[in-house]
Design an enzyme around this catalytic site. Structure first.
Site, PDB file in Angstrom:
ATOM      1  N   GLU A 255     -11.538 -47.938  14.179  1.00  0.00           N
ATOM      2  CA  GLU A 255     -11.211 -48.641  12.692  1.00  0.00           C
ATOM      3  C   GLU A 255     -12.462 -48.416  11.993  1.00  0.00           C
ATOM      4  O   GLU A 255     -12.084 -48.312  10.718  1.00  0.00           O
ATOM      5  CB  GLU A 255     -11.216 -50.233  13.188  1.00  0.00           C
ATOM      6  CG  GLU A 255      -9.969 -50.634  13.769  1.00  0.00           C
ATOM      7  CD  GLU A 255     -10.103 -50.709  15.432  1.00  0.00           C
ATOM      8  OE1 GLU A 255     -11.154 -50.270  15.641  1.00  0.00           O
ATOM      9  OE2 GLU A 255      -8.997 -51.088  15.849  1.00  0.00           O
TER      10      GLU A 255
ATOM     11  N   PHE B 117      -7.585 -65.835  21.784  1.00  0.00           N
ATOM     12  CA  PHE B 117      -7.881 -64.441  22.049  1.00  0.00           C
ATOM     13  C   PHE B 117      -8.055 -63.568  20.660  1.00  0.00           C
ATOM     14  O   PHE B 117      -7.374 -63.708  19.890  1.00  0.00           O
ATOM     15  CB  PHE B 117      -6.696 -63.693  22.841  1.00  0.00           C
ATOM     16  CG  PHE B 117      -6.451 -62.313  23.202  1.00  0.00           C
ATOM     17  CD1 PHE B 117      -7.698 -62.001  24.092  1.00  0.00           C
ATOM     18  CD2 PHE B 117      -5.729 -61.552  22.980  1.00  0.00           C
ATOM     19  CE1 PHE B 117      -7.733 -60.632  24.674  1.00  0.00           C
ATOM     20  CE2 PHE B 117      -5.887 -60.399  23.091  1.00  0.00           C
ATOM     21  CZ  PHE B 117      -6.755 -59.688  23.852  1.00  0.00           C
ATOM     22  N   GLN B 118      -8.936 -62.857  20.812  1.00  0.00           N
ATOM     23  CA  GLN B 118      -9.238 -61.810  19.751  1.00  0.00           C
ATOM     24  C   GLN B 118      -9.497 -62.393  18.395  1.00  0.00           C
ATOM     25  O   GLN B 118      -9.232 -61.932  17.370  1.00  0.00           O
ATOM     26  CB  GLN B 118      -8.107 -60.593  19.450  1.00  0.00           C
ATOM     27  CG  GLN B 118      -8.319 -59.829  20.730  1.00  0.00           C
ATOM     28  CD  GLN B 118      -7.441 -58.334  20.871  1.00  0.00           C
ATOM     29  OE1 GLN B 118      -6.414 -58.414  19.903  1.00  0.00           O
ATOM     30  NE2 GLN B 118      -7.985 -57.460  21.405  1.00  0.00           N
TER      31      GLN B 118
ATOM     32  N   MET C  10     -34.098 -36.337   9.753  1.00  0.00           N
ATOM     33  CA  MET C  10     -35.041 -37.207   8.906  1.00  0.00           C
ATOM     34  C   MET C  10     -35.827 -38.248   9.560  1.00  0.00           C
ATOM     35  O   MET C  10     -36.848 -38.472   9.092  1.00  0.00           O
ATOM     36  CB  MET C  10     -33.762 -37.983   8.232  1.00  0.00           C
ATOM     37  CG  MET C  10     -34.264 -38.944   6.971  1.00  0.00           C
ATOM     38  SD  MET C  10     -35.106 -37.838   5.986  1.00  0.00           S
ATOM     39  CE  MET C  10     -33.857 -37.419   4.523  1.00  0.00           C
TER      40      MET C  10
HETATM   41  C1  LIG Z   1     -31.273 -40.741   3.512  1.00  0.00           C
HETATM   42  C2  LIG Z   1     -31.093 -41.069   1.968  1.00  0.00           C
HETATM   43  C3  LIG Z   1     -31.961 -40.619   0.937  1.00  0.00           C
HETATM   44  C4  LIG Z   1     -31.737 -41.072  -0.268  1.00  0.00           C
HETATM   45  N1  LIG Z   1     -32.543 -40.530  -1.269  1.00  0.00           N
HETATM   46  C5  LIG Z   1     -32.222 -40.835  -2.551  1.00  0.00           C
HETATM   47  C6  LIG Z   1     -32.974 -39.953  -3.720  1.00  0.00           C
HETATM   48  O1  LIG Z   1     -33.881 -39.251  -3.453  1.00  0.00           O
HETATM   49  N2  LIG Z   1     -32.380 -40.035  -5.073  1.00  0.00           N
HETATM   50  C7  LIG Z   1     -31.444 -40.854  -5.377  1.00  0.00           C
HETATM   51  O2  LIG Z   1     -31.016 -41.152  -6.435  1.00  0.00           O
HETATM   52  N3  LIG Z   1     -30.730 -41.615  -4.213  1.00  0.00           N
HETATM   53  C8  LIG Z   1     -31.203 -41.456  -2.732  1.00  0.00           C
HETATM   54  N4  LIG Z   1     -30.362 -42.242  -1.993  1.00  0.00           N
HETATM   55  C9  LIG Z   1     -29.363 -43.079  -2.408  1.00  0.00           C
HETATM   56  C10 LIG Z   1     -30.076 -44.495  -2.770  1.00  0.00           C
HETATM   57  O3  LIG Z   1     -30.126 -45.281  -1.873  1.00  0.00           O
HETATM   58  C11 LIG Z   1     -28.825 -45.169  -3.750  1.00  0.00           C
HETATM   59  O4  LIG Z   1     -27.677 -45.050  -2.947  1.00  0.00           O
HETATM   60  C12 LIG Z   1     -28.729 -44.826  -4.978  1.00  0.00           C
HETATM   61  O5  LIG Z   1     -29.942 -44.189  -5.540  1.00  0.00           O
HETATM   62  C13 LIG Z   1     -27.837 -45.434  -5.761  1.00  0.00           C
HETATM   63  O6  LIG Z   1     -27.208 -44.882  -6.918  1.00  0.00           O
HETATM   64  P1  LIG Z   1     -27.144 -45.386  -8.223  1.00  0.00           P
HETATM   65  O7  LIG Z   1     -28.287 -46.134  -8.962  1.00  0.00           O
HETATM   66  O8  LIG Z   1     -26.462 -44.257  -8.917  1.00  0.00           O
HETATM   67  O9  LIG Z   1     -26.166 -46.742  -7.886  1.00  0.00           O
HETATM   68  P2  LIG Z   1     -24.512 -47.014  -7.286  1.00  0.00           P
HETATM   69  O10 LIG Z   1     -24.889 -47.559  -6.044  1.00  0.00           O
HETATM   70  O11 LIG Z   1     -23.868 -45.777  -7.529  1.00  0.00           O
HETATM   71  O12 LIG Z   1     -24.239 -48.237  -8.347  1.00  0.00           O
HETATM   72  C14 LIG Z   1     -23.276 -47.860  -9.314  1.00  0.00           C
HETATM   73  C15 LIG Z   1     -24.017 -48.906 -10.703  1.00  0.00           C
HETATM   74  O13 LIG Z   1     -23.128 -48.430 -11.813  1.00  0.00           O
HETATM   75  C16 LIG Z   1     -22.618 -49.526 -12.027  1.00  0.00           C
HETATM   76  N5  LIG Z   1     -21.138 -49.425 -12.613  1.00  0.00           N
HETATM   77  C17 LIG Z   1     -19.945 -49.169 -11.744  1.00  0.00           C
HETATM   78  N6  LIG Z   1     -18.901 -48.974 -12.640  1.00  0.00           N
HETATM   79  C18 LIG Z   1     -19.267 -48.989 -13.682  1.00  0.00           C
HETATM   80  C19 LIG Z   1     -18.692 -48.783 -15.036  1.00  0.00           C
HETATM   81  N7  LIG Z   1     -17.392 -48.602 -15.045  1.00  0.00           N
HETATM   82  N8  LIG Z   1     -19.283 -48.820 -16.111  1.00  0.00           N
HETATM   83  C20 LIG Z   1     -20.666 -49.312 -16.045  1.00  0.00           C
HETATM   84  N9  LIG Z   1     -21.357 -49.418 -15.035  1.00  0.00           N
HETATM   85  C21 LIG Z   1     -20.606 -49.331 -13.965  1.00  0.00           C
HETATM   86  C22 LIG Z   1     -22.470 -50.629 -11.053  1.00  0.00           C
HETATM   87  O14 LIG Z   1     -22.617 -52.041 -11.436  1.00  0.00           O
HETATM   88  C23 LIG Z   1     -24.106 -50.330 -10.306  1.00  0.00           C
HETATM   89  O15 LIG Z   1     -25.036 -50.730 -10.953  1.00  0.00           O
HETATM   90  C24 LIG Z   1     -30.834 -42.034  -0.743  1.00  0.00           C
HETATM   91  C25 LIG Z   1     -29.771 -42.562   0.490  1.00  0.00           C
HETATM   92  C26 LIG Z   1     -30.031 -42.005   1.628  1.00  0.00           C
HETATM   93  C27 LIG Z   1     -29.096 -42.514   2.571  1.00  0.00           C
HETATM   94  C1  LIG Z   2     -25.764 -45.725  11.770  1.00  0.00           C
HETATM   95  C2  LIG Z   2     -27.131 -45.302  11.455  1.00  0.00           C
HETATM   96  N1  LIG Z   2     -28.019 -45.563  12.488  1.00  0.00           N
HETATM   97  C3  LIG Z   2     -29.249 -44.884  12.325  1.00  0.00           C
HETATM   98  C4  LIG Z   2     -29.641 -44.586  10.799  1.00  0.00           C
HETATM   99  C5  LIG Z   2     -31.111 -43.821  10.912  1.00  0.00           C
HETATM  100  N2  LIG Z   2     -31.143 -42.512  10.531  1.00  0.00           N
HETATM  101  C6  LIG Z   2     -31.206 -42.043   9.234  1.00  0.00           C
HETATM  102  S1  LIG Z   2     -30.896 -40.398   9.210  1.00  0.00           S
HETATM  103  C7  LIG Z   2     -30.897 -40.210  11.100  1.00  0.00           C
HETATM  104  C8  LIG Z   2     -30.945 -38.857  11.494  1.00  0.00           C
HETATM  105  C9  LIG Z   2     -29.740 -38.084  11.372  1.00  0.00           C
HETATM  106  O1  LIG Z   2     -29.675 -37.064  12.235  1.00  0.00           O
HETATM  107  P1  LIG Z   2     -28.587 -35.821  11.872  1.00  0.00           P
HETATM  108  O2  LIG Z   2     -27.386 -36.144  11.808  1.00  0.00           O
HETATM  109  O3  LIG Z   2     -28.872 -34.922  13.029  1.00  0.00           O
HETATM  110  O4  LIG Z   2     -29.280 -35.238  10.698  1.00  0.00           O
HETATM  111  P2  LIG Z   2     -30.571 -34.409  10.365  1.00  0.00           P
HETATM  112  O5  LIG Z   2     -31.496 -35.496   9.914  1.00  0.00           O
HETATM  113  O6  LIG Z   2     -31.118 -33.922  11.460  1.00  0.00           O
HETATM  114  O7  LIG Z   2     -30.006 -33.451   9.152  1.00  0.00           O
HETATM  115  C10 LIG Z   2     -30.924 -41.604  11.689  1.00  0.00           C
HETATM  116  C11 LIG Z   2     -30.847 -41.922  12.953  1.00  0.00           C
HETATM  117  C12 LIG Z   2     -28.612 -44.328  10.200  1.00  0.00           C
HETATM  118  N3  LIG Z   2     -28.838 -43.863   8.864  1.00  0.00           N
HETATM  119  N4  LIG Z   2     -27.263 -44.817  10.437  1.00  0.00           N
END
Ligand SMILES: Cc1cc2nc3c(=O)[nH]c(=O)nc-3n(C[C@H](O)[C@H](O)[C@H](O)COP(=O)(O)OP(=O)(O)OC[C@H]3O[C@@H](n4cnc5c(N)ncnc54)[C@H](O)[C@@H]3O)c2cc1C
Ligand SMILES: Cc1ncc(C[n+]2csc(CCOP(=O)(O)OP(=O)(O)O)c2C)c(N)n1
Ligand SMILES: [Mg+2]
Lengths: 163, 585
Positions: free
Chosen positions: B60, B122-123, B493
């Site tokens: 799911e 159940f469930q 990472m």
């Molecule tokens: C491993 C990892 C590393 C990351 N590193 C980075 C990084 O280096 N740099 C980075 O930028 N992010 C990074 N992120 C992502 C970060 O965590 C956020 O998800 C991201 O920065 C949010 O993007 P955003 O500010 O565009 O907001 P979003 O989450 O895309 O939110 C959208 C915003 O726009 C508004 N909005 C929506 N629709 C409309 C509309 N029609 N009109 C006006 N406003 C609207 C919403 O209200 C909200 O405030 C990383 C994520 C991970 C998992």
């Molecule tokens: C469901 C979930 N569990 C744990 C994490 C924490 N986490 C972020 S990146 C990462 C490693 C990902 O490894 P891989 O898919 O091999 O990607 P790589 O960083 O090696 O490119 C983990 C464990 C997460 N983001 N999501």
């Protein structure tokens, strides 16, 4: 700073838990929360007493407004308002306490609403701080039980929260 | 609502049929789901209908991810259907993922029969309670009379304002009861009225500040994608001539190959984007929410003063983490449209000849100096495959025109940095929740939406295993997704953080006992490839995307450099201009 927030929301199952859940999920303070249906049975009115910096209060108001069940939000602190809370206090009423408790109750304009051999139950309304003051004025050993409703608030004059 | 005067409502339907007809009214083309006891009536009604295609997933969580990706790629509301209890809880990760990125979804969950609710049946799980903190809204349908109107509301709420997932929990007995079907044409809710048009006074104030800026910077995010405002943004940015950066969620909102684009910003943003963000004097934030991965240490960010204009449809995004000077609440399309009109009208003279034109030229010189440091360069002479190289080649082979989904980790950051997205809705990833496992189901949702498009899932050997069972779904529905696994035998990472901040103690971050992905792919009926040498990268990609394998799913297992790190990096707690760059190590 302490804020009193009034809001109108759909009188639907679950609406209360959305508000309560918001406060816990976002780690906002909640001092008290009261809720009851209004004269329009489809709406409930809630009064929340909370505290936080201006930025936090601004976020609280915005987040409350964002809840789909919430119809209208008003920060009573933005203007003049009246706050009232109801408290019931059961106190010892034996020996010298019997006269003393009656006197304190009169001074604070409370009412004795239940009388038993060893105790009185006093009803008191007022602002939270008045209720606090009453409890402080009592001999601690005389207080058997207290229950407070939490504050209800309403704007003064023609400041009206209605849809 | 039942309306006896309406002749079309005479027909009695079961609750299950009402659900189906509502989906039909909403023009739903795909329902991603998995059956079970509480939704058997709905599945029975699905058996006899031809309006939408039901996509049977293998878990799911994947149903919700696939529906989520369908929504991200098309802009329509995605739909998932799950049974009660374990089906519902399996869906929760998917729902939370969509919620964090503001993706419009309707998730229909079965519930135990209404009289059994609260009996530990159940469930039974309290789905409305469990999902409350990770949905835009949710409903428990308590009366068949409300069923159609509730589903209508769910679609409306999910897709308007700041989008988000909406759960509709439907007790089994309601799906068996009879009622006339009538679908409301419109929704009126006194408690929900998103603001669309921005305040004109504020918009003009913002424009005046923008045109007077010496070091302006545009910073745009997911809101541009969600609000389909890329066209308006491009027009505005070109007209102003300002530098622009996108968040991870905003990539493709502005063409990455354009000179005004300075790359992604944030924790793994480019040097030029982060320096410009820190040093600008007027910052225009559009549909972006000042995430902690974007501005780094907030105190460091505030140590420089700048005027901030913030356009967002959700008032609670404004002044949440960063205090702004000119808030504009409104839909990006409307606000940017109005700005463009003003720049051609009332503000034309000022836009044609900006008072600070010379300062802006100097600003660009500075930005070009930062850009010339080429912060994304890497060792091109290595005889181990560099992950960055795979992504550059992927971009070339697909002519920059593929849909790229990704999982979470280093590979995600490299995809964001090296695949230059020129169009919106092409980059499909989990930013806010960072959910490993989304990549493959995301690719399914996209490929179903666009059967003829090139769809690649960039993933890691750890992430792919979190929803690997969906290889079976891909087989059943003939989805020719190309999986690009950057296999570094590490949770890269995690390993990177352990290298930088935990003294190289690689605690539990090695992916031991990996399966033979080639054989695994073949076992599922797909094509598997292992690529071990840099010189084989391009040929493998060309073959996978070539005409011979056009109809096939191909699983490419690239053995990449185990120790490669993502640069630049703003370490936790540091400021945007305090990046670690590749050459510094
Ligand atoms: C491993 C990892 C590393 C990351 N590193 C980075 C990084 O280096 N740099 C980075 O930028 N992010 C990074 N992120 C992502 C970060 O965590 C956020 O998800 C991201 O920065 C949010 O993007 P955003 O500010 O565009 O907001 P979003 O989450 O895309 O939110 C959208 C915003 O726009 C508004 N909005 C929506 N629709 C409309 C509309 N029609 N009109 C006006 N406003 C609207 C919403 O209200 C909200 O405030 C990383 C994520 C991970 C998992
Ligand atoms: C469901 C979930 N569990 C744990 C994490 C924490 N986490 C972020 S990146 C990462 C490693 C990902 O490894 P891989 O898919 O091999 O990607 P790589 O960083 O090696 O490119 C983990 C464990 C997460 N983001 N999501
Ligand atoms: Mg890995």
């Amino acid at each position: 700073m302490k804020h009193i927030i009034s809001l109108l929301m759909e009188n639907e199952a679950g609406a209360l838990s959305r508000v309560a859940g918001l406060f816990s999920a976002r780690a906002y303070n909640i001092e008290s929360l009261t809720v009851a249906p209004t004269e329009d049975p489809t709406l409930s009115r809630m009064t929340i007493v909370t505290s936080g910096s201006d930025e936090v209060i601004e976020q609280i108001i915005k987040q409350l407004n964002k809840l789909v069940d919430v119809v209208k939000v008003l920060d009573l602190n933005d203007g003049r308002y009246i706050e009232r809370e109801l408290m019931l206090v059961k106190v010892k009423a034996t020996g010298p306490f019997r006269e003393e408790m009656k006197r304190m109750c009169d001074i604070f304009r409370g009412r004795i609403i239940d009388v038993a051999d060893g105790s009185y139950t006093i009803e008191l309304t007022g602002t939270g701080s008045k209720l606090d003051a009453f409890l402080e004025a009592l001999d601690k050993t005389a207080i058997l039980e207290t229950v407070r409703t939490g504050a209800s608030g309403i704007g003064r004059g023609d400041r009206i929260l209605k849809i | 609502m039942e309306d006896p005067s309406n002749p079309t409502t005479g027909n009695q339907c079961t609750g299950a049929e009402i659900v189906i007809r509502c989906l039909q009214e909403e023009n739903v083309k795909f329902v991603f789901g998995y059956p079970g006891g509480a939704v058997l009536n709905i599945y029975d009604a699905i058996f006899n209908q031809t309006h939408f295609k039901h996509v049977l997933v293998r878990h799911e969580q994947a149903a919700v991810h696939a529906a989520d990706a369908y929504a991200r790629a098309t802009g329509e509301v995605g739909v998932a259907l799950v049974t009660s209890g374990p089906g519902a809880t399996n869906a929760v990760t998917g729902i939370a993922t969509a919620y964090m990125d503001s993706i419009p979804l309707v998730v229909l969950s079965g519930q135990v029969p209404a009289p059994s609710i609260g009996m530990d049946a159940f469930q039974e799980v309290d789905m409305v309670g469990i999902t409350r903190p990770c949905v835009k809204h949710n409903f428990l349908v308590k009366d068949i009379k409300d069923l159609a109107a509730t589903i209508k509301k769910a679609f409306y709420i999910a897709g308007t304002g700041r989008p988000g997932p909406v759960v509709v929990d439907i007790p089994k007995d309601i799906t068996a009861q009879f009622h006339a079907f009538s679908y409301p044409e419109t929704v009126e809710m006194r408690s929900y009225n998103p603001i669309l048009k921005g305040h004109s006074g504020q918009i003009k104030k913002a424009l005046r500040l923008m045109l007077d800026a010496k070091r302006p910077m545009l910073y745009t995010g997911g809101g541009i994608i969600l609000g389909d405002a890329s066209e308006q943004l491009v027009k505005l940015t070109r007209r102003l001539g300002f530098p622009i950066t996108n968040t991870l969620m905003g990539l493709g909102g502005y063409p990455a190959t354009d000179r005004q684009f300075v790359g992604m910003l944030g924790m793994h943003g480019t040097l030029e984007a982060n320096m410009a963000m820190q040093d600008c004097d007027v910052l225009i934030a559009i549909g972006a929410r000042f995430d902690d991965r974007v501005i780094g240490n907030p105190d460091h960010f505030f140590s420089k003063s700048r005027t901030i204009i913030h356009i967002d449809v959700d008032p609670s995004s404004i002044s949440k983490r960063v205090k702004v000077d000119v808030p504009i609440v409104g839909h990006v399309q409307s606000v940017l449209g109005e700005m463009n009109d003003l720049l051609d009208g009332e503000f034309k003279a000022a836009a044609d000849k900006k008072p600070e034109e010379a300062a802006i030229q100097a600003w660009w010189t500075q930005i070009e100096a930062w850009r010339s440091k080429k912060c994304l360069s890497y060792d091109r002479n290595s005889d181990i495959i560099k992950p960055q190289y795979v992504l550059e080649k992927l971009w070339e082979v697909t002519k920059g025109d593929a849909f790229i989904t990704s999982d979470v980790g280093q590979h995600q950051m490299w995809a964001a940095q090296y695949y230059k997205f020129d169009k919106p809705r092409r980059w499909i990833n989990s930013g806010g929740l960072g959910t490993m496992g989304v990549g493959l189901p995301y690719a399914m949702g996209v490929q179903l939406a666009y059967p003829d498009a090139q769809v690649a899932c960039v993933t890691g050997e750890a992430s792919i295993q979190m929803c690997i069972q969906e290889l079976s779904t891909c087989k059943q529905f003939h989805l020719p997704v190309k999986v690009v696994t950057l296999n570094n035998r590490y949770m890269g990472m995690v390993r990177q953080w352990q290298e930088f901040f935990y003294g190289n103690r690689y605690s539990e971050s090695y992916m031991d006992a990996l399966p033979d992905f080639v054989k695994l792919a073949e076992a599922y009926g797909h094509v598997g490839m292992r690529i071990e040498k840099p010189s084989d990268v391009e040929p493998a990609l060309k073959e996978a995307f070539g005409p011979k394998l056009k109809e096939r799913m191909v699983f490419m297992d690239f053995l990449t450099d185990q120790k490669e790190n993502v640069f630049p990096m703003v370490p936790n707690g540091k400021g945007l201009s305090e990046m670690i760059l590749a050459e510094e190590l």
